[in-house]
Design an enzyme around this catalytic site. Sequence first.
Site, PDB file in Angstrom:
ATOM      1  N   CYS A  82       0.825  -1.325  -0.061  1.00 17.53           N
ATOM      2  CA  CYS A  82       0.024  -0.019   0.073  1.00 17.53           C
ATOM      3  C   CYS A  82       1.053   1.475  -0.095  1.00 17.53           C
ATOM      4  O   CYS A  82       1.527   1.544   1.064  1.00 17.53           O
ATOM      5  CB  CYS A  82      -1.059   0.128   1.423  1.00 17.53           C
ATOM      6  SG  CYS A  82      -1.789   1.417   1.486  1.00 17.53           S
ATOM      7  N   CYS A 103      -0.281   4.034   2.349  1.00 20.21           N
ATOM      8  CA  CYS A 103      -0.172   3.897   3.741  1.00 20.21           C
ATOM      9  C   CYS A 103       1.343   4.020   4.022  1.00 20.21           C
ATOM     10  O   CYS A 103       1.578   4.765   4.802  1.00 20.21           O
ATOM     11  CB  CYS A 103      -0.332   2.567   4.084  1.00 20.21           C
ATOM     12  SG  CYS A 103      -1.937   1.842   3.579  1.00 20.21           S
ATOM     13  N   ASP A 104       2.444   3.720   3.216  1.00 18.71           N
ATOM     14  CA  ASP A 104       3.720   3.358   3.602  1.00 18.71           C
ATOM     15  C   ASP A 104       4.703   4.361   2.726  1.00 18.71           C
ATOM     16  O   ASP A 104       5.906   4.382   2.993  1.00 18.71           O
ATOM     17  CB  ASP A 104       4.032   2.111   3.692  1.00 18.71           C
ATOM     18  CG  ASP A 104       3.142   1.106   4.701  1.00 18.71           C
ATOM     19  OD1 ASP A 104       2.846   1.752   5.455  1.00 18.71           O
ATOM     20  OD2 ASP A 104       2.907   0.166   4.182  1.00 18.71           O
TER      21      ASP A 104
END
Length: 316
Positions: free
Chosen positions: A136, A139-140
């Site tokens: 993701c 997200c990261d």
Amino acid sequence: MSEQKIHNVIIIGSGPAGLTAALYTGRANLSPLVFEGMQPGGQLTITTEVENYPGFEHGIMGPELMDVMRKQAQRFGADCQFKYVDKVDFSSRPFKMTVGGQEYLSNAVIIATGASARLLGLPSESEFMGFGVSACATCDGFFFKDQRIIVIGGGDTAMEEANYLTKFGKEVSIVHRRDEFRASKIMLERAQKNPKIKLVTNTVLEEVIGLNENGRKKVTAARLKNVVTGETTVQEVEGIFLGIGHKPNTDIFKGQIELEDTGYIKTSKVNTYTNITGVFACGDAQDHVYRQAITAAGSGCMAAIDVERYLETLHD
Ligand code: NDP
């Protein structure tokens, strides 16, 4: 013989969507029963720090966020059980769910079973998941400022993730197993025009290479193999993103409710109703577009409100 209990609402799944639905239905005095599934807490339990969930100025670890969400729902009477639903029967009312051979009945059902990122299945991939390997970018990506990144895949997800990651990374290589791309023309062209992106075709990831010193893990390189020449190379990288698609966890609903061809649950455009009145769906099981914890939680809240209103109609 005592009559079998009929629950107000059973929630299947315990990610941000399921637990937000549990919180809201709990506060509405509906005593929700939550079947948490194989991975209580859902996808966030395999990430490390979550920095984009509102309310946590300094971020929060994914597993901790889910733990707090569960406790918050339990405070209002949600009964969270670490059980997996094997089978559902939505053909008659109350709806039936089979869990380890035991049957449960409910007037309403909220499906919040989420989706799972497709993984390659390499042992080194799971070893470094959350420590340099991610599925993701939203997200990261932030953790890879000025670093070297590889994105695996040749579809729109891979293109989108790679483009997004160029905001952070020094260089991004898209590694794809064929020399033709499944991605839409526009997304592919955007990637081709991005000076930070390099396209590497006919190549597969064979192994994630990294350090594991006293539990402190990080990715240092990727072993890649050209599938045409058979040549193997080691490329130094800090981040490896899997962009090979997602799979909604909806297999048990096949034949019970309407699904898209891709397996996502069809819901009304304005609320969380499925084609079976009384069965609602929220989170990634029905959303392949946004797929964020906060959007999942938002749709879990919607499902709970839809259930509350639906149950009121049963008493009219
Ligand atoms: P896709 O199924 O379209 O693409 C998956 C890619 O991963 C393919 O290139 C496939 O290779 C590759 N792949 C699959 N398994 C492996 C494996 N084991 N090893 C190596 N490579 C593998 O999934 P996406 O998630 O990209 O897209 C899903 C849907 O969502 C599509 O309809 C897409 O258009 C849509 N989408 C739209 C976006 C947008 O419009 N903004 C953004 C993201 C997705 P191969 O081609 O060889 O099979």
